[in-house]
Design a protein around this motif. Structure first.
Motif, short mmCIF file in Angstrom:
data_model
loop_
_atom_site.label_atom_id
_atom_site.label_comp_id
_atom_site.label_asym_id
_atom_site.label_seq_id
_atom_site.Cartn_x
_atom_site.Cartn_y
_atom_site.Cartn_z
N LEU A 121 0.97 -1.29 0.12
CA LEU A 121 0.06 -0.30 0.06
C LEU A 121 1.00 1.33 0.00
CD1 LEU A 121 -2.80 -1.11 2.40
CD2 LEU A 121 -2.80 -0.44 -0.06
N SER A 122 2.01 1.06 0.44
CA SER A 122 3.03 2.19 0.28
C SER A 122 3.76 2.47 -1.03
CB SER A 122 3.98 2.58 1.40
OG SER A 122 3.20 3.12 2.50
N THR A 123 4.15 1.25 -1.46
CA THR A 123 5.23 0.99 -2.56
C THR A 123 4.81 0.59 -3.87
OG1 THR A 123 6.00 -1.26 -1.88
CG2 THR A 123 7.02 0.43 -0.88
N CYS A 124 3.50 0.07 -4.00
CA CYS A 124 2.99 -0.50 -5.33
C CYS A 124 1.59 -0.85 -5.10
CB CYS A 124 3.80 -1.75 -5.78
SG CYS A 124 3.65 -2.91 -4.54
N HIS A 125 0.86 0.45 -4.62
CA HIS A 125 -0.54 0.24 -4.39
C HIS A 125 -1.58 -0.33 -5.31
CE1 HIS A 125 -2.93 3.65 -5.75
NE2 HIS A 125 -1.84 4.13 -5.89
N HIS A 126 -1.06 -0.22 -6.62
CA HIS A 126 -2.17 -0.63 -7.54
C HIS A 126 -1.90 -2.19 -7.52
CE1 HIS A 126 -0.77 3.29 -8.93
NE2 HIS A 126 -1.97 3.50 -9.41
N GLN A 127 -1.26 -3.11 -7.24
CA GLN A 127 -1.22 -4.20 -6.97
C GLN A 127 -2.40 -4.91 -6.04
OE1 GLN A 127 0.94 -6.16 -8.73
NE2 GLN A 127 1.98 -4.42 -9.74
N TRP A 128 -2.56 -4.09 -5.05
CA TRP A 128 -3.55 -4.35 -3.96
C TRP A 128 -4.96 -4.51 -4.41
CZ3 TRP A 128 -2.94 -5.89 0.82
CH2 TRP A 128 -3.92 -5.90 1.44
N HIS A 129 -5.16 -3.99 -5.59
CA HIS A 129 -6.61 -4.28 -5.97
C HIS A 129 -6.78 -5.91 -6.63
CE1 HIS A 129 -9.80 -4.48 -9.32
NE2 HIS A 129 -8.93 -5.17 -10.09
#
Length: 642
Positions: A171-179
């Motif tokens: 959520l701080s370094t590559c938050h688009h992956q969280w989806h």
């Protein structure tokens, strides 16, 4: 007017964006809504990237040093004067010391192939020392070179039944992956975080384990032992892919749950729950971050994770496997043109810049830095700075701002931002190739990496056609075979998927054991292990000079567990001295149970010229893994009242 482009920064998400231009000015930038990864959103770092164009201190003209090195005293000069002086000094260095006395230094300040690699053509043609190595994910890359699969298309993530976020603060370094992780969770997947700190990502997971830093390989070994012991290891896949299964069995045998608990600081029950979840899931996806690799045992950690992905049989299934570097298929070497190199000049590892400036033979006499800020980001910063301060070293830096590195240069060149040049790039967290179309003309006298290459090549009398190619020609050379640059630019992006390794016999089988797995040194009662997690608002040292980002990040702090703070007699909000190796930082103390006992954290890479007592790498010693990964994590400090 709206113009398609992409974020150039060293982030696995490589976002597609749309710049809005009014009256020749970029007024805002937003994420491309139809890009499958970006999905219309930019991160807290980049959401106002247009402010970078006219931020305080933006470099718009070439500069020549006019005072002592490091004084910040520069005089504006013309491009002709700058290039003439660089060419003259480079020629003199080559005549006296040979071309190997020139060292290029670049990294991932931009992922664009033109800005990052065009100038490499120049140094290749000169026969300069060749740049090798890296400062991030060197351990993973060393296994990738061996043939280990270490990438999974993030669009497959929703098919995973278990997602382990190992040392990755998504959520701080590559938050688009969280989806994609959330999509997996909606389908019933469990999400587990493994991190010494309770990050904003860990707080959102179903389970969080906080092992002692550097013990990750032991934790992985305990899981592997459980797979073998319970008869759930995929020995059929191992027979197809692995060359040293018996050695692996011997190396993990000592790591029972109780033994691993003693080494990692976890409980045996926690490890058993993790191991059973991994053994039961079909498939499981391990998403591993950069941070756990940044230790002397970095390769052992990655190798143990690769063993788990193979022995768990997770590569057989969509959504399963090990994901550290997921990249599209490209031909980046064509942009750098290593074929221009005459003979066989030496190679210099950029992760050892301080060593090379201190003791290389022949000595480094000329250095050119672009797309990097090594004075802030290299380990053992005092040694690096001493090297950069040498009176007999001629240094050229191309950048947007007078960084900690640029302030030590002899000539500073103004580089274009992403809004001011054409480029193409890949990613290291998805399989899309992106194009960046310039939105405005370069401000002031800023030039692209390709333009600097062409101008300096002419002054040096180099006439190879590769040194005269346009930025668009350089970009096109890196595209997959048969692709049209015009089509890519019109669409903005295109997928170039990397194939999965088939479950068939490998010509070169994989080594999954590094021999005995030993516990790393621990902090003793007087010292704490200091980690330097990624900031939510900076990207390494990028944005550390930007007012909005500084305000959002707040003042530099060191975070300690409440028990450690009480033991040391320290209180929340007090100023403390953080000492190691004869160097010291002065920081504000934050007390939080988000860090485990024995560990301290300091977020972000602050510039020394901005925050002279908050530059983390003043404390990091010269240590590397066997493959050359700088051991940023192996910093042990005392903390006392300032």
């Amino acid at each position: 007017m709206q113009v398609k482009g992409c974020c150039p920064l060293d982030c696995q998400d490589s976002c597609a964006w749309v710049a809005h231009v009014e009256d020749g000015r970029v007024v805002k930038v937003e994420g491309a809504k139809d890009h499958p990864v970006t999905r219309g959103v930019l991160c807290a770092k980049v959401k106002d990237y247009e402010a970078r164009l006219t931020a305080p201190g933006r470099l718009l003209h070439p500069l020549r040093r006019s005072g002592p090195k490091g004084s910040g005293q520069f005089t504006q000069i013309s491009w002709d004067e700058a290039l003439d002086e660089i060419a003259s000094r480079f020629k003199a260095i080559i005549a006296e010391h040979g071309a190997e006395a020139l060292m290029p230094f670049s990294y991932l300040g931009t992922q664009g192939v033109v800005q990052r690699l065009a100038l490499a053509r120049l140094f290749h043609a000169l026969g300069a020392s060749r740049q090798t190595g890296g400062v991030c994910s060197v351990s993973a890359i060393s296994l990738l070179i061996e043939g280990h699969p270490i990438g999974v298309d993030p669009e497959e993530t929703p098919d995973a039944k278990l997602v382990i976020l190992w040392g990755q603060n998504v959520l701080s370094t590559c938050h688009h992956q969280w989806h994609f992780i959330e999509e997996a969770r909606k389908r019933g997947a469990k999400v587990i975080a493994i991190d010494p700190c309770r990050t904003r990502t860990a707080r959102q997971c179903d389970m969080h384990l906080a092992p002692l830093p550097g013990t990750d390989a032991i934790l992985a070994a305990a899981i592997g032992r459980h797979l073998l012991e319970t008869g759930r290891a995929d020995l059929e896949l191992a027979a197809l892919w692995v060359e040293d299964l018996e050695s692996y069995k011997s190396s993990v045998a000592p790591w029972t749950f109780p033994a691993a608990a003693e080494a990692t600081g976890l409980t045996a029950n926690e490890i058993e729950i993790l191991a059973e979840a991994f053994a039961s899931a079909s498939p499981a996806l391990i998403r591993a971050g950069i941070a756990p690799q940044q230790a002397e045992n970095g390769e052992a950690f990655v190798r143990e994770l690769s063993a788990l992905a193979i022995l768990g049989g997770h590569w057989r299934h969509r959504g399963g496997g090990l994901s550290i570097l997921s990249m599209p298929e490209m031909n980046e070497a064509q942009a750098a043109r290593p074929d221009l190199v005459p003979g066989n000049p030496r190679s210099l590892d950029i992760a050892r810049l301080g060593v090379h400036l201190d003791s290389a033979t022949p000595p480094v006499k000329g250095l050119m830095v672009w797309s990097a800020n090594p004075a802030a980001t290299q380990i053992d910063a005092p040694r690096v700075k001493r090297g950069l301060m040498r009176d007999d070293l001629f240094t050229v830096v191309a950048d947007h701002f007078l960084t900690d590195t640029a302030i030590l240069a002899d000539i500073v060149l103004p580089a274009t931002t992403q809004f001011e040049h054409f480029d193409v790039q890949g990613a290291w967290g998805h399989h899309y190739v992106l194009a960046n179309t310039p939105t405005i003309a370069p401000l002031g006298e800023a030039r692209s990496g390709g333009a600097i290459m062409r101008g300096l090549g002419e002054k040096l009398g180099l006439d190879h056609p590769a040194l005269k190619e346009t930025d668009e020609e350089i970009a096109a050379s890196a595209l997959p075979e048969g692709w049209s640059l015009d089509d890519l630019a019109r669409g903005g992006w295109r997928k170039s998927p990397a194939p999965r390794l088939p479950a068939t016999p490998l010509k070169e089988r994989l080594r999954i054991s590094d021999g005995s797995i030993v516990a790393p040194p621990r902090a003793n009662g007087a010292r704490l292990q200091l980690l330097n997690p990624k900031s939510h608002y900076f990207l390494n040292s990028t944005f550390a000079n930007m007012p909005r980002h500084q305000a959002s990040q707040g003042q530099p702090v060191i975070t300690l567990n409440a028990g450690d703070a009480a033991r040391l007699g320290l209180v929340q909000g007090s100023r403390v001295a953080v000492k190691s190796g004869g160097e010291a930082l002065e920081l504000v103390l934050k007390v939080s149970d988000a860090v485990r006992p024995g560990v301290a954290t300091m977020e972000g890479k602050w510039w020394e010229q901005d925050k002279p007592l908050a530059a983390m790498n003043l404390l990091t010693p010269s240590r590397w893994s066997p493959a050359g990964q700088p051991a940023y994590n192996e910093v042990f400090v005392t903390v006392e009242p300032a």
